[in-house]
Every structure is written in C-alpha cells, then in structure tokens.
Scaffold this motif. Sequence first.
Motif, short mmCIF file in Angstrom:
data_model
loop_
_atom_site.label_atom_id
_atom_site.label_comp_id
_atom_site.label_asym_id
_atom_site.label_seq_id
_atom_site.Cartn_x
_atom_site.Cartn_y
_atom_site.Cartn_z
N LYS A 48 -2.60 -1.70 -8.71
CA LYS A 48 -3.38 -1.08 -7.63
C LYS A 48 -2.48 -0.68 -6.46
N HIS A 49 -1.51 -1.52 -6.16
CA HIS A 49 -0.58 -1.19 -5.08
C HIS A 49 0.23 0.05 -5.44
N ARG A 50 0.71 0.13 -6.69
CA ARG A 50 1.49 1.30 -7.08
C ARG A 50 0.65 2.58 -7.01
N ALA A 51 -0.64 2.48 -7.35
CA ALA A 51 -1.52 3.65 -7.23
C ALA A 51 -1.66 4.06 -5.77
N SER A 52 -1.77 3.09 -4.87
CA SER A 52 -1.85 3.39 -3.44
C SER A 52 -0.55 4.00 -2.92
N THR A 83 0.80 -1.22 0.00
CA THR A 83 0.00 0.00 0.00
C THR A 83 0.83 1.27 0.00
N GLN A 87 2.41 2.37 2.87
CA GLN A 87 2.48 2.91 4.23
C GLN A 87 3.87 2.78 4.84
N ASP A 135 1.57 5.72 -4.62
CA ASP A 135 1.65 7.09 -5.13
C ASP A 135 0.71 8.02 -4.35
N ALA A 136 -0.46 7.50 -3.96
CA ALA A 136 -1.39 8.31 -3.16
C ALA A 136 -0.79 8.64 -1.81
N TRP A 137 -0.15 7.67 -1.14
CA TRP A 137 0.51 7.93 0.15
C TRP A 137 1.64 8.94 -0.04
N HIS A 194 0.11 12.34 -0.54
CA HIS A 194 -0.55 12.77 0.70
C HIS A 194 0.46 13.31 1.71
#
Length: 189
Positions: free
Chosen positions: A40-44, A16, A18, A46-48, A51
């Motif tokens: 999907k993990h890479r998108a998460s 993810t 984190q 990148d979001a972290w 953020h």
Amino acid sequence: YLEAASGNVLEIGSGTGQHVVAFAEPTPPLTWWSSDPNDKHRASIDAWRRHRGLANVRPPLRFDLSASDEAASDWRRDQPDGLPHSFRAIVCINVLHIAPWSVTEGLLRCASSSLEEDGQLFVYGPFTRDGRHTAPSNAAFDASLRRENTAWGVRDTAAIDAQAQHLGLRLAEVVEMPANNFVLIVKRR
C-alpha cells in the motif's frame, strides 16, 4: 548537505511518498529511489510520483531491511534493471523506532555496502543520547512504543554508532532538529 550534489539517493521506508517528492523537487541533479516493504505504501509513493511528475523520482522499490544478513546483502537481486550499485546518499526518516533492532542493523549493512566512498546516510527521528532521553515527551513516546511492541523503541546514538563502526562506518554528526528529533549523519570511517 545535498544541495550541490548530483547522483543517486535511496530513501528507505518511504511510507506515503511525501518525503521523496518534497526532497526531489528542489534537487533535480539527484535521482531519488524510494522504497518500502508495504504494498500500500508503494502504491501511495507511485501516486505521489505520478502526481508531481518529477523526472528525478524512480518507481518505488520493495526493500525489507529486516531481512536476514544474506537476503539484505543481496537485496539488489530482485530490483529493476538500471538500479545503481552505489548511492551518493541514503535517507531514512521515522523508521528505526517503529521497527525491531534488526532493521537498524539492516540499514547500516545497506549503507556499508551501497554508499559511495564519500556518501552519507541520513537518519531522522527521536534518539536517546548515552542512554538518556533528550525530553520527557520522548521518554513517554518510547514507553508507548514498547507497550505496543516490545521490539520497538527509541534507539540510542551510541548503539547505532557501535553497530556502524562494526561495518566500517561511523556516526559523524548529530544535528538537533525541532520537536526533540535529530538527524544522524553516518559516513565511512
């Protein structure tokens, strides 16, 4: 181990994202490169990264440790410009037991070809020691993993060290962690 270090760190199987932001925040002299084969993990990740707004976390890389020897040794070919040729450290958390043995081999090949001379590979998770589980809960966890996928399972530190030795590395230290987990520290021989 990396508190006073500077340079580049590669995280393999970042999930993810984190972990990478948690490690990057207190270590601004280190540049963190996360990776995961899952879109999907890479998108998460990148979001972290966005953020937290950390300047020392780079966009996630697509990197599959289960690739063939040839593909694994040439993994940099498809990566962005600016990716370093060597890393101060490589970090891999909770990956080896939910992947086939070829991923362990790929991780060690990556470390052998990508760690700086005094670099270290840190692998976190549950492990057996000399073929024995360190806790009944780990034995039950191992059995459940193997029921789900026969290629998965808790790996043995001696098998990891043997593969590392074959690649010019060595298991230098095993650090006990909470909840029957360990950190394996692999260095050059």
